[in-house]
Scaffold this active site. Sequence first.
Site, PDB file in Angstrom:
ATOM      1  N   ASP A  67      32.577 -80.206 -22.241  1.00 48.53           N
ATOM      2  CA  ASP A  67      31.470 -80.762 -23.044  1.00 48.53           C
ATOM      3  C   ASP A  67      31.943 -81.494 -24.309  1.00 48.53           C
ATOM      4  O   ASP A  67      31.170 -82.242 -24.905  1.00 48.53           O
ATOM      5  CB  ASP A  67      30.513 -79.641 -23.473  1.00 48.53           C
ATOM      6  CG  ASP A  67      29.958 -78.859 -22.308  1.00 48.53           C
ATOM      7  OD1 ASP A  67      29.910 -79.408 -21.192  1.00 48.53           O
ATOM      8  OD2 ASP A  67      29.579 -77.686 -22.505  1.00 48.53           O
TER       9      ASP A  67
ATOM     10  N   GLN B   7      32.167 -81.872 -11.998  1.00 50.67           N
ATOM     11  CA  GLN B   7      32.805 -82.342 -13.237  1.00 50.67           C
ATOM     12  C   GLN B   7      33.799 -81.335 -13.800  1.00 50.67           C
ATOM     13  O   GLN B   7      34.615 -81.652 -14.654  1.00 50.67           O
ATOM     14  CB  GLN B   7      31.728 -82.631 -14.297  1.00 50.67           C
ATOM     15  CG  GLN B   7      30.803 -83.741 -13.889  1.00 50.67           C
ATOM     16  CD  GLN B   7      29.465 -83.672 -14.620  1.00 50.67           C
ATOM     17  OE1 GLN B   7      29.296 -84.303 -15.646  1.00 50.67           O
ATOM     18  NE2 GLN B   7      28.531 -82.889 -14.110  1.00 50.67           N
ATOM     19  N   ARG B   8      33.685 -80.085 -13.366  1.00 48.21           N
ATOM     20  CA  ARG B   8      34.598 -79.063 -13.878  1.00 48.21           C
ATOM     21  C   ARG B   8      35.801 -78.869 -12.968  1.00 48.21           C
ATOM     22  O   ARG B   8      36.772 -78.189 -13.350  1.00 48.21           O
ATOM     23  CB  ARG B   8      33.837 -77.733 -14.008  1.00 48.21           C
ATOM     24  CG  ARG B   8      32.780 -77.735 -15.083  1.00 48.21           C
ATOM     25  CD  ARG B   8      32.872 -76.540 -15.979  1.00 48.21           C
ATOM     26  NE  ARG B   8      32.800 -75.300 -15.283  1.00 48.21           N
ATOM     27  CZ  ARG B   8      31.736 -74.478 -15.265  1.00 48.21           C
ATOM     28  NH1 ARG B   8      30.646 -74.809 -15.928  1.00 48.21           N
ATOM     29  NH2 ARG B   8      31.778 -73.353 -14.623  1.00 48.21           N
TER      30      ARG B   8
ATOM     31  N   GLY C 143      31.103 -70.831 -27.557  1.00 46.36           N
ATOM     32  CA  GLY C 143      30.745 -69.419 -27.373  1.00 46.36           C
ATOM     33  C   GLY C 143      31.957 -68.524 -27.556  1.00 46.36           C
ATOM     34  O   GLY C 143      31.899 -67.495 -28.239  1.00 46.36           O
TER      35      GLY C 143
ATOM     36  N   MET D 174      26.775 -83.095 -17.016  1.00 43.13           N
ATOM     37  CA  MET D 174      26.786 -81.897 -17.869  1.00 43.13           C
ATOM     38  C   MET D 174      26.983 -82.272 -19.340  1.00 43.13           C
ATOM     39  O   MET D 174      27.005 -83.442 -19.688  1.00 43.13           O
ATOM     40  CB  MET D 174      27.881 -80.943 -17.405  1.00 43.13           C
ATOM     41  CG  MET D 174      27.523 -80.171 -16.146  1.00 43.13           C
ATOM     42  SD  MET D 174      28.807 -78.969 -15.737  1.00 43.13           S
ATOM     43  CE  MET D 174      27.936 -77.935 -14.571  1.00 43.13           C
ATOM     44  N   GLY D 175      27.167 -81.254 -20.172  1.00 44.09           N
ATOM     45  CA  GLY D 175      27.406 -81.511 -21.597  1.00 44.09           C
ATOM     46  C   GLY D 175      26.658 -80.601 -22.546  1.00 44.09           C
ATOM     47  O   GLY D 175      26.800 -80.704 -23.753  1.00 44.09           O
TER      48      GLY D 175
ATOM     49  N   THR E 289      36.646 -77.174 -23.297  1.00 44.04           N
ATOM     50  CA  THR E 289      35.337 -77.345 -22.657  1.00 44.04           C
ATOM     51  C   THR E 289      35.212 -78.794 -22.213  1.00 44.04           C
ATOM     52  O   THR E 289      35.626 -79.710 -22.937  1.00 44.04           O
ATOM     53  CB  THR E 289      34.139 -77.015 -23.576  1.00 44.04           C
ATOM     54  OG1 THR E 289      32.942 -77.505 -22.953  1.00 44.04           O
ATOM     55  CG2 THR E 289      34.239 -77.621 -24.961  1.00 44.04           C
TER      56      THR E 289
ATOM     57  N   ARG F 115      16.273 -92.686  -6.789  1.00 47.01           N
ATOM     58  CA  ARG F 115      16.951 -91.491  -6.286  1.00 47.01           C
ATOM     59  C   ARG F 115      17.616 -90.801  -7.469  1.00 47.01           C
ATOM     60  O   ARG F 115      17.978 -91.458  -8.459  1.00 47.01           O
ATOM     61  CB  ARG F 115      18.045 -91.853  -5.267  1.00 47.01           C
ATOM     62  CG  ARG F 115      17.532 -92.447  -3.989  1.00 47.01           C
ATOM     63  CD  ARG F 115      16.818 -91.403  -3.120  1.00 47.01           C
ATOM     64  NE  ARG F 115      16.426 -91.937  -1.835  1.00 47.01           N
ATOM     65  CZ  ARG F 115      15.258 -92.526  -1.577  1.00 47.01           C
ATOM     66  NH1 ARG F 115      14.372 -92.669  -2.537  1.00 47.01           N
ATOM     67  NH2 ARG F 115      14.985 -92.960  -0.353  1.00 47.01           N
TER      68      ARG F 115
HETATM   69  O1  F6P Z   1      30.105 -75.615 -20.920  1.00 44.41           O
HETATM   70  C1  F6P Z   1      30.522 -76.178 -19.734  1.00 44.41           C
HETATM   71  C2  F6P Z   1      29.382 -76.306 -18.774  1.00 44.41           C
HETATM   72  O2  F6P Z   1      29.872 -76.895 -17.597  1.00 44.41           O
HETATM   73  C3  F6P Z   1      28.154 -77.043 -19.306  1.00 44.41           C
HETATM   74  O3  F6P Z   1      28.331 -78.433 -19.292  1.00 44.41           O
HETATM   75  C4  F6P Z   1      27.073 -76.536 -18.390  1.00 44.41           C
HETATM   76  O4  F6P Z   1      25.811 -76.570 -19.015  1.00 44.41           O
HETATM   77  C5  F6P Z   1      27.490 -75.122 -18.147  1.00 44.41           C
HETATM   78  O5  F6P Z   1      28.862 -75.034 -18.422  1.00 44.41           O
HETATM   79  C6  F6P Z   1      27.229 -74.648 -16.746  1.00 44.41           C
HETATM   80  O6  F6P Z   1      27.626 -73.331 -16.648  1.00 44.41           O
HETATM   81  P1  F6P Z   1      27.625 -72.470 -15.326  1.00 44.41           P
HETATM   82  O7  F6P Z   1      29.009 -72.542 -14.759  1.00 44.41           O
HETATM   83  O8  F6P Z   1      27.272 -71.119 -15.798  1.00 44.41           O
HETATM   84  O9  F6P Z   1      26.617 -73.067 -14.382  1.00 44.41           O
END
Ligand code: F6P
Length: 358
Positions: free
Chosen positions: A139, A284-285, A116, A181-182, A137, A276
């Site tokens: 991702d 993950q971030r 983006g 995520m991804g 990213t 479950r």
């Molecule tokens: O692009 C990184 C990411 O963590 C994606 O894996 C996920 O879909 C999105 O951002 C989540 O974004 P937000 O922080 O807006 O929930």
Amino acid sequence: MKIAINTGGGDAPGLNAAIRAATLAALRKGWEVVGIKNGYGSLYTDSPFIPLTPEKVRGITLQGGTILGTANRGNPFEMPYQKNDGSWDLEDRSDEAIKVFHDHGIDALIALGGDGSMKIAHKLIEKGLKIVGIPKTIDNDIWGCDITLGFDSAVTTATEAIDKLTTTAESHQRIMVVEVMGRYAGWIALHSGLSASADVILIPEVEYNFDSIVKKIEEREKRGRHYTIIVVAEGAIEKGEDRFIKGKVVGQAEQLGGADEHIAKKLSDMTGKESRSIVLGHLQRGGTPSSYDRLISLRFGAAAIRAIEENDMNKLIVMLDNKIQRIPISDVADKIKLVPLDGDTLQTARDIGINLGD
Ligand code: F6P
């Protein structure tokens, strides 16, 4: 020379290391460096920039997040605004943004971002800004590069989480569905799933069907394996169905997710086993970047300054064939990098018997 640094879109471990390297390398050349606060959105406020000094970037290589702040709703070409009737719409405020850069004497911008952000960068370049991009990213879906800053740390976090879920799944003889995520690419799911020895990995690039997954669970049962670990990418798609979308806010990309619960319930119904589900989500971030991410981030940051010094503008700094290289941002905008169906990693999963849902 005065440069600005921007972090846009979702944060990723390694951003601070890249900011630090770019800042220190630029300051050593006698340049002035400022950071844009909270993504491009702050360009429309009274105080869009913060000065970046050696003190400001001291000790941040090991810190997750971004000291600048970031935003998922800061696209200058599509800024959300509230209309008189209370509803929301988008407006193009890119000319105002460009004016802020000119008014503050910014010669070049380092844009740290994902697909983006590169799309935005490309449009700003068309309006005359000089930009060098850094691919960020978790991702790993930016076209034209082997690996993005943040991916390795996210995969490490996901792998450790799946390892932990495996022991509890085994103790309780359950099916455990782990959503990672991804976005539209399956890189995190494939790499963490493989590393953590998942039994089933579902990625957007390969549509899944439940009969295939149930067959895998039944085979495992016969072999005395009474638990099954399923890693599903948030963007995975069941054959013949739509992708799971959680929601959409004006000015933001659609929010993916929800497949985990659906899969867990359906498999429980089909097999009679307990299941479950868990969404790893923003875990993950977060956190400290891996040493690999620290290193590539530092290398990306310093390489961006070299590109600006050589006036080689409007390029994305990438890791390609194990070397730092520069490719035109225009080549990358509007594209994403998916997991190749004939790639070695996907083939490895198949070779060792991991079910991909097809
Ligand atoms: O692009 C990184 C990411 O963590 C994606 O894996 C996920 O879909 C999105 O951002 C989540 O974004 P937000 O922080 O807006 O929930």
